[in-house]
Write a protein that holds these residues in place. Sequence first.
Motif, PDB file in Angstrom:
ATOM      1  N   LEU A 387     -28.976  37.690 -15.606  1.00 26.40           N
ATOM      2  CA  LEU A 387     -29.872  38.682 -16.082  1.00 26.40           C
ATOM      3  C   LEU A 387     -30.883  37.994 -17.061  1.00 26.40           C
ATOM      4  CD1 LEU A 387     -27.417  40.558 -15.292  1.00 26.40           C
ATOM      5  CD2 LEU A 387     -27.763  41.985 -17.205  1.00 26.40           C
ATOM      6  N   VAL A 388     -31.995  38.260 -17.273  1.00 23.43           N
ATOM      7  CA  VAL A 388     -33.217  37.668 -17.896  1.00 23.43           C
ATOM      8  C   VAL A 388     -33.667  38.524 -18.931  1.00 23.43           C
ATOM      9  CG1 VAL A 388     -35.280  36.534 -17.997  1.00 23.43           C
ATOM     10  CG2 VAL A 388     -33.699  35.960 -16.015  1.00 23.43           C
ATOM     11  N   TRP A 389     -33.568  38.373 -20.292  1.00 18.37           N
ATOM     12  CA  TRP A 389     -34.083  39.023 -21.371  1.00 18.37           C
ATOM     13  C   TRP A 389     -35.465  38.683 -21.824  1.00 18.37           C
ATOM     14  CZ3 TRP A 389     -31.448  43.989 -21.782  1.00 18.37           C
ATOM     15  CH2 TRP A 389     -30.114  43.888 -21.354  1.00 18.37           C
ATOM     16  N   ILE A 393     -40.368  41.410 -29.931  1.00 14.18           N
ATOM     17  CA  ILE A 393     -40.834  41.116 -31.356  1.00 14.18           C
ATOM     18  C   ILE A 393     -41.161  39.713 -31.177  1.00 14.18           C
ATOM     19  CG2 ILE A 393     -40.367  41.352 -33.696  1.00 14.18           C
ATOM     20  CD1 ILE A 393     -40.660  44.179 -32.096  1.00 14.18           C
ATOM     21  N   SER A 394     -40.105  38.547 -31.041  1.00 15.15           N
ATOM     22  CA  SER A 394     -40.397  37.331 -31.347  1.00 15.15           C
ATOM     23  C   SER A 394     -40.902  36.788 -29.901  1.00 15.15           C
ATOM     24  CB  SER A 394     -39.057  36.789 -31.703  1.00 15.15           C
ATOM     25  OG  SER A 394     -37.922  36.843 -30.440  1.00 15.15           O
ATOM     26  N   GLY A 395     -40.660  37.244 -28.748  1.00 12.61           N
ATOM     27  CA  GLY A 395     -41.212  36.686 -27.757  1.00 12.61           C
ATOM     28  C   GLY A 395     -40.097  35.878 -27.042  1.00 12.61           C
ATOM     29  N   ALA A 396     -38.907  35.758 -27.650  1.00 18.49           N
ATOM     30  CA  ALA A 396     -37.867  34.548 -27.117  1.00 18.49           C
ATOM     31  C   ALA A 396     -37.269  35.202 -25.772  1.00 18.49           C
ATOM     32  CB  ALA A 396     -36.590  34.830 -28.206  1.00 18.49           C
ATOM     33  N   VAL A 397     -36.889  34.403 -24.898  1.00 16.55           N
ATOM     34  CA  VAL A 397     -36.507  34.577 -23.677  1.00 16.55           C
ATOM     35  C   VAL A 397     -34.896  34.026 -23.576  1.00 16.55           C
ATOM     36  CG1 VAL A 397     -36.497  34.029 -21.031  1.00 16.55           C
ATOM     37  CG2 VAL A 397     -38.678  34.233 -22.574  1.00 16.55           C
ATOM     38  N   ALA A 398     -34.170  35.192 -22.958  1.00 12.82           N
ATOM     39  CA  ALA A 398     -32.439  34.552 -23.145  1.00 12.82           C
ATOM     40  C   ALA A 398     -31.978  34.875 -21.452  1.00 12.82           C
ATOM     41  CB  ALA A 398     -31.827  35.448 -24.152  1.00 12.82           C
ATOM     42  N   VAL A 399     -31.221  34.329 -21.302  1.00  5.31           N
ATOM     43  CA  VAL A 399     -30.389  34.388 -19.882  1.00  5.31           C
ATOM     44  C   VAL A 399     -29.032  34.647 -20.246  1.00  5.31           C
ATOM     45  CG1 VAL A 399     -29.643  33.097 -17.863  1.00  5.31           C
ATOM     46  CG2 VAL A 399     -31.641  32.874 -18.827  1.00  5.31           C
ATOM     47  N   TRP A 400     -28.426  35.793 -19.495  1.00  2.21           N
ATOM     48  CA  TRP A 400     -26.952  36.169 -19.499  1.00  2.21           C
ATOM     49  C   TRP A 400     -26.265  35.848 -18.271  1.00  2.21           C
ATOM     50  CZ3 TRP A 400     -25.391  41.856 -21.228  1.00  2.21           C
ATOM     51  CH2 TRP A 400     -25.645  41.996 -22.445  1.00  2.21           C
ATOM     52  N   SER A 409     -21.495  34.475 -21.078  1.00  2.00           N
ATOM     53  CA  SER A 409     -22.329  33.582 -21.941  1.00  2.00           C
ATOM     54  C   SER A 409     -23.678  33.981 -21.902  1.00  2.00           C
ATOM     55  CB  SER A 409     -22.056  32.339 -21.847  1.00  2.00           C
ATOM     56  OG  SER A 409     -22.271  31.822 -20.610  1.00  2.00           O
ATOM     57  N   GLY A 410     -24.377  33.627 -23.247  1.00  2.00           N
ATOM     58  CA  GLY A 410     -25.630  33.892 -22.917  1.00  2.00           C
ATOM     59  C   GLY A 410     -26.433  32.481 -23.809  1.00  2.00           C
ATOM     60  N   VAL A 411     -27.661  32.158 -23.238  1.00  2.00           N
ATOM     61  CA  VAL A 411     -28.278  31.145 -23.744  1.00  2.00           C
ATOM     62  C   VAL A 411     -29.869  31.491 -23.964  1.00  2.00           C
ATOM     63  CG1 VAL A 411     -28.908  29.940 -21.431  1.00  2.00           C
ATOM     64  CG2 VAL A 411     -28.936  28.786 -23.188  1.00  2.00           C
ATOM     65  N   ALA A 412     -30.446  31.438 -25.052  1.00  2.00           N
ATOM     66  CA  ALA A 412     -31.824  31.418 -25.362  1.00  2.00           C
ATOM     67  C   ALA A 412     -32.572  30.194 -24.965  1.00  2.00           C
ATOM     68  CB  ALA A 412     -32.138  31.210 -27.001  1.00  2.00           C
ATOM     69  N   THR A 413     -33.715  30.343 -23.935  1.00  2.00           N
ATOM     70  CA  THR A 413     -34.273  29.313 -23.300  1.00  2.00           C
ATOM     71  C   THR A 413     -35.450  28.860 -24.237  1.00  2.00           C
ATOM     72  OG1 THR A 413     -35.671  30.817 -22.086  1.00  2.00           O
ATOM     73  CG2 THR A 413     -33.535  30.120 -21.124  1.00  2.00           C
ATOM     74  N   ALA A 414     -36.229  29.771 -24.696  1.00  2.00           N
ATOM     75  CA  ALA A 414     -37.668  29.545 -25.634  1.00  2.00           C
ATOM     76  C   ALA A 414     -38.235  30.530 -26.025  1.00  2.00           C
ATOM     77  CB  ALA A 414     -38.248  28.613 -24.628  1.00  2.00           C
ATOM     78  N   SER A 415     -39.103  30.267 -26.810  1.00  2.00           N
ATOM     79  CA  SER A 415     -39.697  31.510 -27.466  1.00  2.00           C
ATOM     80  C   SER A 415     -41.459  31.206 -27.189  1.00  2.00           C
ATOM     81  CB  SER A 415     -39.617  31.548 -29.001  1.00  2.00           C
ATOM     82  OG  SER A 415     -37.998  32.070 -29.215  1.00  2.00           O
ATOM     83  N   TRP A 420     -48.161  35.059 -23.663  1.00  2.00           N
ATOM     84  CA  TRP A 420     -47.649  34.708 -22.631  1.00  2.00           C
ATOM     85  C   TRP A 420     -46.823  35.807 -21.972  1.00  2.00           C
ATOM     86  CZ3 TRP A 420     -49.110  30.714 -19.642  1.00  2.00           C
ATOM     87  CH2 TRP A 420     -49.639  29.453 -20.392  1.00  2.00           C
ATOM     88  N   THR A 421     -47.134  36.330 -20.648  1.00  2.00           N
ATOM     89  CA  THR A 421     -46.401  37.401 -20.032  1.00  2.00           C
ATOM     90  C   THR A 421     -45.569  36.845 -18.872  1.00  2.00           C
ATOM     91  OG1 THR A 421     -47.866  39.027 -20.734  1.00  2.00           O
ATOM     92  CG2 THR A 421     -46.606  39.544 -18.845  1.00  2.00           C
ATOM     93  N   LEU A 422     -44.225  37.140 -18.688  1.00  2.00           N
ATOM     94  CA  LEU A 422     -43.510  36.984 -17.542  1.00  2.00           C
ATOM     95  C   LEU A 422     -44.179  37.703 -16.326  1.00  2.00           C
ATOM     96  CD1 LEU A 422     -41.288  35.132 -16.329  1.00  2.00           C
ATOM     97  CD2 LEU A 422     -39.962  37.108 -16.882  1.00  2.00           C
TER      98      LEU A 422
END
Length: 528
Positions: A387-389, A393-400, A409-415, A420-422
């Motif tokens: 899952l990609v979130w 508010i901050s623009g942060a991207v996270a993967v579940w 587990s989850g990891v924050a990839t970048a902000s 920038w739009t996915l």
Amino acid sequence: MIRGKLLSCVFTTAFSTMAAWPARAYVFEGVIWGVPTTSIVVNLTASQGQLGSRLPSFPLQDGSGSFNQVLGNAISIWNSYLGNLQIQVRYGSNSQGVNENDNQSEIGFGTKAGGTNLDANTLAVTELFYYIATKHFAPSFIVFNSSASAGFRWNSYRGPLQTPMDMRRVALHELGHLIGLDHPDQAGQNVSAIMNSVVSNTDNLTPDDIAGAETLYWPSARRVTQVQPFGDFNGDGNTDLVWRNAVTGDVAVWYLNGSSLPQGTVVANVPFSYRLLALADLNGLGKTGLVWYNLSSGQYSLWYLAGGLIQSSQTFSLPQSYPVALFGDLSNLGEIDAVQWSPDTGNLVISRGAGNLSFSAVYSTFVSTDWVLVGLADIIGNGHKELVWRNQISGAVAVWFLSNFQFSSGVATASPDLSWTLRAIGRFNGSATDNFLWQNSVSGEVAIWNLNSGGHITSGTVLSGNAAYPWAIVDSVTKGGNPNRSGILWHNLSTAQSALWSVNGSGVSGLNISANTGYDWVLEPLGF
């Protein structure tokens, strides 16, 4: 019957607003566009002669070559956040700015709106006309004040307000009214927003503006690409295109054949209460089906196509009636599972697929509504979707990462900055794992993220080509039967032309597709 004329402007405070939704500051006009696209004619350059000696020299301070270009840029910014509505622009030649009797929406300079003179405190006015019985808009208008008595000098720039007025920030505000947003400050809210009633040093959309628009029309970033295969309705390994007529509701499919695109046929007429939710092979037929969601009933439907006909059609149920549902193999067991998420409450439900359109809930949780579920991606390369979130508010991207359908587990990839739009998730570098395709709504730059098996970015490549408005990324495509080599599908919102980019490292090669669709047809959002 006409509901009435809704006048919205930057400075005046004479117009009533609706109460804000709980815990949110953005405010709605109370009407919504029920079609996936609307067309508007921009006559700013044609009517700029009304400014007389106040006409600036070109290029403007931000480098824009014309007022039409400024307006086009503002439309592009809104379009980059809208999932179920796209504003198409055409450039006209009406020196009067707008003509309220020519049966088309228009934008231009003028001294009156609705027959009333614009006063010295009014920068611009948006006129909305809405039919209650059929729930759709009649032609609507945006008028920028060119009155000599008001004496506004117009330009375009970023940063604090200057003596000449910044047209782009005013255009962003008025376009917000066009899509259905009102003034949060006049509803007692204290928030930074381009939609506040008084022009300020805010020169771009804020998270509050974006959240309001996305609540009405769903975020464009949620258009999720399903790979291996994606949008392949005849099983030949090539992505096919779904078009919808914004006036009639007709749905048509064009079948891509390598590098050519023969014109397709109309498949069916679908009420606008139905939205194309996803493209997925839910019955294991080896080709993609169209998954629809009925906004009125909350019911889901699956279509399979054969040529220009519907081969089969089935309705089915999911554990919850949410308008956000993604489909993919979440456990590498060979079945298509479902992820449902409510953007209003943050509730998340994961359901295991058992074939024959049967799904059973196996996991549920709550995610803060600051986060938006933007897609599913195979990060590890084992056929198992994560899952990609994104934090709105901050623009942060996270993967579940999931284990046995549950959060592991989850990891924050970048902000990345919110500019920038996915745009899509695909396989742009020939690997067996998914990459992220991004576009900057301001500069038009396009970038690809490569991630490792832990969800961390290993590299980011800004492609050598970029394309600004009126070109917009629709999604990723596969062609030539190679599911590990995605291309980028573009659509020109002004000419209705389409194009494909093939990606090779940081370079691109383009192919134009002659799509004589006309302005009533729009590429149906591949997602929700």
